[in-house]
Design a protein around this motif. Structure first.
Motif, PDB file in Angstrom:
ATOM      1  N   LEU A 142      22.166  33.165  60.073  1.00 12.40           N
ATOM      2  CA  LEU A 142      22.267  32.938  58.633  1.00 12.40           C
ATOM      3  C   LEU A 142      20.889  32.828  58.007  1.00 12.40           C
ATOM      4  O   LEU A 142      20.626  33.380  56.934  1.00 12.40           O
ATOM      5  CB  LEU A 142      23.082  31.665  58.375  1.00 12.40           C
ATOM      6  N   THR A 143      19.968  32.136  58.690  1.00 13.65           N
ATOM      7  CA  THR A 143      18.614  31.984  58.151  1.00 13.65           C
ATOM      8  C   THR A 143      17.923  33.327  58.020  1.00 13.65           C
ATOM      9  O   THR A 143      17.297  33.632  57.000  1.00 13.65           O
ATOM     10  CB  THR A 143      17.780  31.057  59.060  1.00 13.65           C
ATOM     11  N   ALA A 144      18.038  34.178  59.057  1.00 13.93           N
ATOM     12  CA  ALA A 144      17.383  35.495  59.031  1.00 13.93           C
ATOM     13  C   ALA A 144      17.972  36.379  57.940  1.00 13.93           C
ATOM     14  O   ALA A 144      17.245  37.096  57.242  1.00 13.93           O
ATOM     15  CB  ALA A 144      17.516  36.171  60.395  1.00 13.93           C
ATOM     16  N   SER A 145      19.289  36.349  57.781  1.00 16.68           N
ATOM     17  CA  SER A 145      19.914  37.197  56.768  1.00 16.68           C
ATOM     18  C   SER A 145      19.499  36.767  55.367  1.00 16.68           C
ATOM     19  O   SER A 145      19.204  37.602  54.506  1.00 16.68           O
ATOM     20  CB  SER A 145      21.438  37.170  56.903  1.00 16.68           C
ATOM     21  N   LEU A 146      19.459  35.462  55.118  1.00 13.27           N
ATOM     22  CA  LEU A 146      19.065  34.974  53.800  1.00 13.27           C
ATOM     23  C   LEU A 146      17.585  35.243  53.526  1.00 13.27           C
ATOM     24  O   LEU A 146      17.203  35.549  52.393  1.00 13.27           O
ATOM     25  CB  LEU A 146      19.361  33.482  53.678  1.00 13.27           C
ATOM     26  N   ALA A 147      16.756  35.128  54.560  1.00 15.04           N
ATOM     27  CA  ALA A 147      15.328  35.399  54.378  1.00 15.04           C
ATOM     28  C   ALA A 147      15.098  36.877  54.065  1.00 15.04           C
ATOM     29  O   ALA A 147      14.292  37.221  53.195  1.00 15.04           O
ATOM     30  CB  ALA A 147      14.554  34.990  55.625  1.00 15.04           C
ATOM     31  N   ARG A 148      15.819  37.762  54.764  1.00 14.92           N
ATOM     32  CA  ARG A 148      15.667  39.196  54.506  1.00 14.92           C
ATOM     33  C   ARG A 148      16.146  39.543  53.097  1.00 14.92           C
ATOM     34  O   ARG A 148      15.505  40.296  52.375  1.00 14.92           O
ATOM     35  CB  ARG A 148      16.444  39.994  55.554  1.00 14.92           C
ATOM     36  N   ARG A 149      17.289  39.005  52.723  1.00 12.05           N
ATOM     37  CA  ARG A 149      17.782  39.243  51.362  1.00 12.05           C
ATOM     38  C   ARG A 149      16.806  38.640  50.341  1.00 12.05           C
ATOM     39  O   ARG A 149      16.593  39.200  49.264  1.00 12.05           O
ATOM     40  CB  ARG A 149      19.171  38.619  51.177  1.00 12.05           C
ATOM     41  N   GLY A 150      16.212  37.482  50.704  1.00  9.74           N
ATOM     42  CA  GLY A 150      15.278  36.848  49.790  1.00  9.74           C
ATOM     43  C   GLY A 150      14.072  37.715  49.492  1.00  9.74           C
ATOM     44  O   GLY A 150      13.572  37.736  48.365  1.00  9.74           O
ATOM     45  N   ALA A 151      13.588  38.460  50.510  1.00 10.28           N
ATOM     46  CA  ALA A 151      12.442  39.335  50.293  1.00 10.28           C
ATOM     47  C   ALA A 151      12.797  40.471  49.337  1.00 10.28           C
ATOM     48  O   ALA A 151      12.039  40.785  48.407  1.00 10.28           O
ATOM     49  CB  ALA A 151      11.967  39.903  51.620  1.00 10.28           C
ATOM     50  N   VAL A 152      13.959  41.086  49.541  1.00  7.23           N
ATOM     51  CA  VAL A 152      14.412  42.159  48.637  1.00  7.23           C
ATOM     52  C   VAL A 152      14.654  41.593  47.240  1.00  7.23           C
ATOM     53  O   VAL A 152      14.280  42.202  46.231  1.00  7.23           O
ATOM     54  CB  VAL A 152      15.692  42.814  49.188  1.00  7.23           C
ATOM     55  N   SER A 153      15.272  40.425  47.184  1.00  9.23           N
ATOM     56  CA  SER A 153      15.542  39.799  45.892  1.00  9.23           C
ATOM     57  C   SER A 153      14.243  39.470  45.159  1.00  9.23           C
ATOM     58  O   SER A 153      14.200  39.503  43.918  1.00  9.23           O
ATOM     59  CB  SER A 153      16.368  38.517  46.082  1.00  9.23           C
ATOM     60  N   GLY A 154      13.200  39.151  45.916  1.00 13.82           N
ATOM     61  CA  GLY A 154      11.916  38.859  45.285  1.00 13.82           C
ATOM     62  C   GLY A 154      11.365  40.066  44.548  1.00 13.82           C
ATOM     63  O   GLY A 154      10.875  39.952  43.419  1.00 13.82           O
ATOM     64  N   ILE A 155      11.434  41.234  45.189  1.00 13.68           N
ATOM     65  CA  ILE A 155      10.970  42.459  44.531  1.00 13.68           C
ATOM     66  C   ILE A 155      11.816  42.745  43.294  1.00 13.68           C
ATOM     67  O   ILE A 155      11.302  43.061  42.218  1.00 13.68           O
ATOM     68  CB  ILE A 155      11.033  43.644  45.509  1.00 13.68           C
ATOM     69  N   ALA A 156      13.146  42.612  43.463  1.00 12.63           N
ATOM     70  CA  ALA A 156      14.054  42.882  42.341  1.00 12.63           C
ATOM     71  C   ALA A 156      13.819  41.911  41.190  1.00 12.63           C
ATOM     72  O   ALA A 156      13.799  42.309  40.015  1.00 12.63           O
ATOM     73  CB  ALA A 156      15.500  42.789  42.828  1.00 12.63           C
ATOM     74  N   ALA A 157      13.652  40.638  41.511  1.00 12.71           N
ATOM     75  CA  ALA A 157      13.431  39.642  40.467  1.00 12.71           C
ATOM     76  C   ALA A 157      12.104  39.874  39.757  1.00 12.71           C
ATOM     77  O   ALA A 157      11.994  39.679  38.533  1.00 12.71           O
ATOM     78  CB  ALA A 157      13.472  38.237  41.073  1.00 12.71           C
ATOM     79  N   MET A 158      11.096  40.293  40.513  1.00  9.79           N
ATOM     80  CA  MET A 158       9.791  40.557  39.908  1.00  9.79           C
ATOM     81  C   MET A 158       9.889  41.705  38.903  1.00  9.79           C
ATOM     82  O   MET A 158       9.413  41.600  37.773  1.00  9.79           O
ATOM     83  CB  MET A 158       8.782  40.897  41.011  1.00  9.79           C
ATOM     84  N   LEU A 159      10.549  42.792  39.304  1.00  5.37           N
ATOM     85  CA  LEU A 159      10.714  43.925  38.396  1.00  5.37           C
ATOM     86  C   LEU A 159      11.591  43.540  37.202  1.00  5.37           C
ATOM     87  O   LEU A 159      11.311  43.916  36.064  1.00  5.37           O
ATOM     88  CB  LEU A 159      11.329  45.108  39.150  1.00  5.37           C
ATOM     89  N   GLY A 160      12.662  42.771  37.482  1.00  2.00           N
ATOM     90  CA  GLY A 160      13.543  42.343  36.402  1.00  2.00           C
ATOM     91  C   GLY A 160      12.825  41.477  35.385  1.00  2.00           C
ATOM     92  O   GLY A 160      13.020  41.621  34.172  1.00  2.00           O
ATOM     93  N   ALA A 161      11.971  40.568  35.872  1.00  2.00           N
ATOM     94  CA  ALA A 161      11.234  39.682  34.965  1.00  2.00           C
ATOM     95  C   ALA A 161      10.223  40.453  34.128  1.00  2.00           C
ATOM     96  O   ALA A 161      10.090  40.229  32.922  1.00  2.00           O
ATOM     97  CB  ALA A 161      10.544  38.582  35.768  1.00  2.00           C
TER      98      ALA A 161
END
Length: 411
Positions: A137-156
């Motif tokens: 669970l930790t690895a899956s959330l961390a991996r999604r977190g990295a992708v979400s970081g890029i998406a959130a940065m572009l969205g912001a």
């Protein structure tokens, strides 16, 4: 899911999930910009009320999510809630853009937004693991977190300038539009591994308190979740009224740039998580990351008191990067610690319990920040919350140290 090869379904889920995250950032900027503009000078209080209504509804929904998932299936409930997100934000975005009653529309819509987000907030960690990394669970959330970081940065970045150039309603509309691909993907594409069976309890409130009484680990995680929700997260969710109080202009684009800095910090989450877990368990690692968050909050408070008018936004973006890295490192670590606080079949129930408590604390957090921003100002609000967070972390660290000594007398 070891190695460098990713399953196509994993790649697809991360992509559409990233679009939804970008949409949520743009939508949040649009909604909080609308409430701030419509507040007639007290943007902190008005935005706090909007977010409190939204978060209270999220808490109620989270309370019953486990029952819905047990009855209809986690994937179906998750897809239905995301469809609700898309429909409600699109509808409200259109109304916001074409009417003059933006504040009334948003206050009426806030409980609907919150209901959908409360359901998805409980189920997202487990849905993520079923598509991304079935072993950890930790690895899956961390991996999604990295992708979400890029998406959130572009969205912001894009959202801030889009809202500044057009209307806050466009940002609200964009959230619903960018959530649609996730809805379609989850409905049409089966996960890599099915969600684990969950237990339903006829009285979720009683079940939550029963679990807290019987699990000291769950108690500690809950305290940490409540502290982060009350003391840290409003610095991010209320960034528009915060920058308004600091007399920053232009407001939406400035808030978007700072949120982009926060989102960029999320890219470090997998690295920081791995480093912390080399020597510590999940909860102890989360405490370290929380201390980092408190440090960056103190830096932000100090920078707001120093005259840096020529480059204040640049400083805040850098601080936001550190705050994002630490705050979003805390989240997967606490989620994993929650999941490990009982048997495997209790994972979703424990996550739902902690998420529910966190979402019920959240309204108090945004209201507290809203009023303190108005009456004592941003620098003192941020500094006081940072000191309070340090106190909570130290108290929990003492408990963990005592527990480790108790279980290992030779230590």
């Amino acid at each position: 899911m070891t190695g460098t090869h990713l399953e196509p379904r994993t790649v697809g889920f991360l992509f559409v999930g990233g679009l939804a995250v970008a949409g949520s950032i743009v939508g949040s900027l649009g909604a909080t910009s609308a409430t701030t503009y419509a507040s007639s000078g007290n943007g902190g209080v008005t935005t706090g009320i909007f977010l409190a209504l939204m978060l209270f509804a999220a808490g109620v929904a989270a309370l019953w999510t486990n029952q819905m998932a047990a009855k209809w299936g986690g994937e179906k409930v998750f897809a239905s809630a995301q469809a609700g997100v898309a429909a409600s934000w699109i509808f409200v975005g259109v109304l916001e853009a074409v009417t003059d009653s933006s504040l009334l529309v948003l206050l009426v819509a806030a409980p609907i937004f919150g209901t959908m987000s409360g359901i998805t907030g409980v189920l997202t960690p487990l849905i993520t693991r079923s598509y991304v990394d079935t072993g950890s669970l930790t690895a899956s959330l961390a991996r999604r977190g990295a992708v979400s970081g890029i998406a959130a940065m572009l969205g912001a970045l894009i959202g801030g300038y889009l809202i500044h150039a057009t209307d806050p309603g466009i940002g609200i509309f964009a959230n619903g539009l960018l959530t649609l691909p996730l809805v379609i993907f989850v409905i049409r594409i089966r996960p890599v591994a099915a969600l684990k069976l969950t237990r339903a309890h006829p009285s979720p409130t009683r079940d939550i308190f029963s679990r807290l009484r019987s699990s000291p680990q769950l108690q500690r995680v809950t305290v940490m979740v409540a502290a982060m929700t009350l003391l840290v997260i409003p610095l991010i969710t209320m960034i528009v009224p915060i920058l308004k109080d600091l007399d920053h202009a232009p407001l939406p684009s400035g808030a978007g740039l700072m949120l982009a800095g926060v989102a960029a910090g999320r890219l470090l989450v997998p690295y920081l998580t791995r480093r912390l877990l080399k020597r510590r368990q999940e909860l102890a690692s989360a405490l370290w990351a929380a201390i980092w968050a408190a440090g960056f909050m103190i830096m932000f408070a100090a920078s707001a008191l120093i005259p840096l008018s020529d480059f204040d936004l640049a400083v805040w973006i850098i601080i936001g990067f550190g705050l994002g890295a630490s705050r979003f490192t805390v989240r997967p670590l606490l989620t994993a610690a929650t999941a490990k606080s009982g048997s495997e079949r209790d994972e979703i129930v424990n996550i739902a319990a902690v998420t529910t408590i966190g979402t019920f604390v959240a309204p108090a957090g945004v209201l507290l920040w809203g009023f303190t921003i108005e009456y004592i100002g941003v620098p003192f609000t941020v500094a006081i919350c940072a000191v309070a967070l340090i106190a909570v972390v130290l108290a929990l660290a003492v408990q963990l140290t005592s527990k480790d000594r108790g279980t290992n007398p030779t230590a």
